[in-house]
Design a protein around this motif. Structure first.
Motif, mmCIF file in Angstrom:
data_model
loop_
_atom_site.group_PDB
_atom_site.id
_atom_site.type_symbol
_atom_site.label_atom_id
_atom_site.label_comp_id
_atom_site.label_asym_id
_atom_site.label_seq_id
_atom_site.Cartn_x
_atom_site.Cartn_y
_atom_site.Cartn_z
ATOM 1 N N SER A 33 -18.253 97.499 39.895
ATOM 2 C CA SER A 33 -19.676 97.390 39.560
ATOM 3 C C SER A 33 -20.433 96.941 40.796
ATOM 4 O O SER A 33 -20.024 95.995 41.468
ATOM 5 C CB SER A 33 -19.890 96.371 38.432
ATOM 6 O OG SER A 33 -19.269 96.791 37.243
ATOM 7 N N ALA A 34 -21.543 97.604 41.084
ATOM 8 C CA ALA A 34 -22.276 97.279 42.303
ATOM 9 C C ALA A 34 -23.772 97.363 42.052
ATOM 10 O O ALA A 34 -24.271 98.392 41.607
ATOM 11 C CB ALA A 34 -21.886 98.230 43.424
ATOM 12 N N PHE A 35 -24.468 96.276 42.351
ATOM 13 C CA PHE A 35 -25.919 96.243 42.250
ATOM 14 C C PHE A 35 -26.517 96.448 43.634
ATOM 15 O O PHE A 35 -26.082 95.835 44.608
ATOM 16 C CB PHE A 35 -26.378 94.914 41.655
ATOM 17 C CG PHE A 35 -26.026 94.767 40.205
ATOM 18 C CD1 PHE A 35 -26.922 95.148 39.219
ATOM 19 C CD2 PHE A 35 -24.792 94.263 39.818
ATOM 20 C CE1 PHE A 35 -26.596 95.035 37.876
ATOM 21 C CE2 PHE A 35 -24.454 94.143 38.481
ATOM 22 C CZ PHE A 35 -25.366 94.523 37.498
ATOM 23 N N GLY A 36 -27.524 97.286 43.710
ATOM 24 C CA GLY A 36 -28.142 97.605 44.984
ATOM 25 C C GLY A 36 -27.712 98.979 45.461
ATOM 26 O O GLY A 36 -26.616 99.455 45.145
ATOM 27 N N THR A 37 -28.566 99.614 46.234
ATOM 28 C CA THR A 37 -28.277 100.964 46.712
ATOM 29 C C THR A 37 -27.086 100.999 47.654
ATOM 30 O O THR A 37 -26.176 101.818 47.504
ATOM 31 C CB THR A 37 -29.515 101.538 47.431
ATOM 32 O OG1 THR A 37 -30.610 101.593 46.508
ATOM 33 C CG2 THR A 37 -29.237 102.933 47.970
ATOM 34 N N VAL A 38 -27.064 100.112 48.634
ATOM 35 C CA VAL A 38 -25.987 100.121 49.626
ATOM 36 C C VAL A 38 -24.629 99.830 48.983
ATOM 37 O O VAL A 38 -23.649 100.542 49.257
ATOM 38 C CB VAL A 38 -26.310 99.155 50.778
ATOM 39 C CG1 VAL A 38 -25.092 98.912 51.653
ATOM 40 C CG2 VAL A 38 -27.463 99.709 51.621
ATOM 41 N N PRO A 39 -24.496 98.808 48.106
ATOM 42 C CA PRO A 39 -23.218 98.627 47.417
ATOM 43 C C PRO A 39 -22.825 99.811 46.539
ATOM 44 O O PRO A 39 -21.639 100.142 46.435
ATOM 45 C CB PRO A 39 -23.452 97.364 46.581
ATOM 46 C CG PRO A 39 -24.493 96.614 47.338
ATOM 47 C CD PRO A 39 -25.412 97.673 47.861
ATOM 48 N N ALA A 40 -23.812 100.468 45.906
ATOM 49 C CA ALA A 40 -23.501 101.644 45.090
ATOM 50 C C ALA A 40 -22.931 102.764 45.948
ATOM 51 O O ALA A 40 -22.007 103.487 45.540
ATOM 52 C CB ALA A 40 -24.751 102.119 44.355
ATOM 53 N N ILE A 41 -23.469 102.930 47.141
ATOM 54 C CA ILE A 41 -22.893 103.887 48.087
ATOM 55 C C ILE A 41 -21.468 103.460 48.445
ATOM 56 O O ILE A 41 -20.544 104.281 48.491
ATOM 57 C CB ILE A 41 -23.753 103.971 49.355
ATOM 58 C CG1 ILE A 41 -25.125 104.568 49.036
ATOM 59 C CG2 ILE A 41 -23.052 104.801 50.440
ATOM 60 C CD1 ILE A 41 -26.130 104.429 50.164
ATOM 61 N N GLY A 42 -21.289 102.163 48.674
ATOM 62 C CA GLY A 42 -19.989 101.646 49.077
ATOM 63 C C GLY A 42 -18.890 101.902 48.064
ATOM 64 O O GLY A 42 -17.783 102.315 48.440
ATOM 65 N N VAL A 43 -19.156 101.659 46.778
ATOM 66 C CA VAL A 43 -18.092 101.854 45.790
ATOM 67 C C VAL A 43 -17.750 103.333 45.623
ATOM 68 O O VAL A 43 -16.582 103.691 45.425
ATOM 69 C CB VAL A 43 -18.437 101.213 44.428
ATOM 70 C CG1 VAL A 43 -18.539 99.709 44.552
ATOM 71 C CG2 VAL A 43 -19.694 101.799 43.810
ATOM 72 N N ARG A 44 -18.740 104.204 45.722
ATOM 73 C CA ARG A 44 -18.450 105.642 45.664
ATOM 74 C C ARG A 44 -17.611 106.060 46.869
ATOM 75 O O ARG A 44 -16.664 106.838 46.748
ATOM 76 C CB ARG A 44 -19.754 106.440 45.623
ATOM 77 C CG ARG A 44 -20.491 106.386 44.284
ATOM 78 C CD ARG A 44 -21.926 106.849 44.450
ATOM 79 N NE ARG A 44 -22.633 107.045 43.208
ATOM 80 C CZ ARG A 44 -23.132 106.069 42.453
ATOM 81 N NH1 ARG A 44 -22.962 104.801 42.825
ATOM 82 N NH2 ARG A 44 -23.778 106.328 41.322
ATOM 83 N N LEU A 45 -17.974 105.543 48.033
ATOM 84 C CA LEU A 45 -17.225 105.851 49.247
ATOM 85 C C LEU A 45 -15.797 105.347 49.157
ATOM 86 O O LEU A 45 -14.841 106.056 49.534
ATOM 87 C CB LEU A 45 -17.940 105.224 50.444
ATOM 88 C CG LEU A 45 -17.375 105.508 51.829
ATOM 89 C CD1 LEU A 45 -17.476 106.991 52.159
ATOM 90 C CD2 LEU A 45 -18.110 104.678 52.875
ATOM 91 N N ALA A 46 -15.622 104.127 48.646
ATOM 92 C CA ALA A 46 -14.282 103.551 48.518
ATOM 93 C C ALA A 46 -13.402 104.403 47.620
ATOM 94 O O ALA A 46 -12.244 104.706 47.953
ATOM 95 C CB ALA A 46 -14.372 102.127 47.984
ATOM 96 N N ARG A 47 -13.943 104.808 46.456
ATOM 97 C CA ARG A 47 -13.106 105.593 45.539
ATOM 98 C C ARG A 47 -12.787 106.973 46.118
ATOM 99 O O ARG A 47 -11.678 107.479 45.947
ATOM 100 C CB ARG A 47 -13.764 105.741 44.171
ATOM 101 C CG ARG A 47 -12.842 106.495 43.215
ATOM 102 C CD ARG A 47 -13.258 106.438 41.793
ATOM 103 N NE ARG A 47 -14.413 107.291 41.502
ATOM 104 C CZ ARG A 47 -14.819 107.562 40.262
ATOM 105 N NH1 ARG A 47 -14.174 107.037 39.223
ATOM 106 N NH2 ARG A 47 -15.870 108.318 40.062
ATOM 107 N N HIS A 48 -13.733 107.567 46.803
ATOM 108 C CA HIS A 48 -13.522 108.909 47.334
ATOM 109 C C HIS A 48 -12.492 108.918 48.459
ATOM 110 O O HIS A 48 -11.825 109.938 48.674
ATOM 111 C CB HIS A 48 -14.848 109.465 47.871
ATOM 112 C CG HIS A 48 -14.799 110.928 48.191
ATOM 113 N ND1 HIS A 48 -15.272 111.903 47.319
ATOM 114 C CD2 HIS A 48 -14.331 111.598 49.283
ATOM 115 C CE1 HIS A 48 -15.095 113.090 47.862
ATOM 116 N NE2 HIS A 48 -14.532 112.934 49.053
#
Length: 252
Positions: A27-42
């Motif tokens: 779970s990530a709040f904020g645009t940059v963390p949301a990018i980060g979790v998608r990047l991590a999973r990919h």
């Protein structure tokens, strides 16, 4: 990779916070963390589970600010989220309004709680998040307004308060990292105090110290935060955030 922006470096730092996390809800709040979790999973953490923001976990990689369009892999109604939270099966990145040296976070109110100067969100899920499962923080603008000697109200539980509360609060208490537009911080194990882990390219240790309202633990050598790889930059720019929303959150 010298053309990487500060926002992209921050996004990669947020992704690294989820490295080796296993099969949990990210779970990530904020645009940059949301990018980060998608990047991590990919890339390096394929077992992470990402919600569509409603009631399902979805496979694939989709753009921030857009609807999830992948295959549904799990049903996550509201009551199921709490079951997972209480069993430590989530790592959340929250945005604190205030944060002190031990990781106590305030998202509730500024000033006297009986008559605050500013009413914020309220404590919401912060107490349970910080006590029951891994918690990290994202600070888009590192300043002495955020990093304060004492928070006006403890919403998220810091290391000192968890230790004072005893085994029940410490069992799953797990503060991980604080990522800001200047640096990455973690916690010195013995004292539980915030420690400077790395500074972003172009930022000096003195810059971070000047923007922090308390004494950080500073190692003898502080490295630079790693730069994105070519693959990571391409994913951020063409797949995860093609509209460059990241630059609205971090302008450096």
């Amino acid at each position: 990779m010298s053309d990487a922006t500060r926002a992209e470096i921050c996004a990669v730092a947020c992704a690294d916070a989820y490295r080796h996390n296993g099969e949990i809800i990210a779970s990530a709040f904020g645009t940059v963390p949301a990018i980060g979790v998608r990047l991590a999973r990919h890339t390096f953490s394929p077992d992470l589970m990402l919600s569509d923001g409603e009631a399902t976990a979805v496979r694939g990689t989709w753009a921030v600010g857009a609807a999830a369009d992948g295959e549904i892999e799990a049903w996550l109604p509201f009551n199921q989220i709490f079951t997972l939270v209480w069993n430590g099966k989530r790592h959340i990145t929250m945005i604190p309004t205030q944060l002190d040296a031990f990781g106590n976070a305030n998202i509730s109110a500024i000033g006297d709680h009986a008559k605050p100067k500013v009413q914020l969100l309220g404590v919401r899920g912060a107490p349970g998040n910080s006590v029951y499962h891994p918690t990290s923080y994202w600070v888009p603008a590192h300043s002495t307004r955020v990093f304060v000697p004492e928070v006006d109200m403890v919403s998220g539980v810091g290391n000192d308060n968890a230790r004072a509360a005893g085994p029940s609060a410490q069992k799953h208490h797990d503060l991980r990292v604080v990522i800001t537009d200047l640096a990455v911080l973690d916690y010195e194990p013995d004292s539980g105090r915030l420690r400077l882990k790395s500074v972003h390219p172009g930022v000096g240790v003195d810059d971070v110290v000047a923007a922090t309202g308390f004494d950080l633990v500073i190692p003898d050598a502080v490295p630079e935060t790693r730069l994105p790889t070519a693959e990571e930059l391409d994913l951020i720019r063409t797949v995860i955030d093609p509209r460059s929303l990241r630059d609205l959150e971090v302008r450096a």
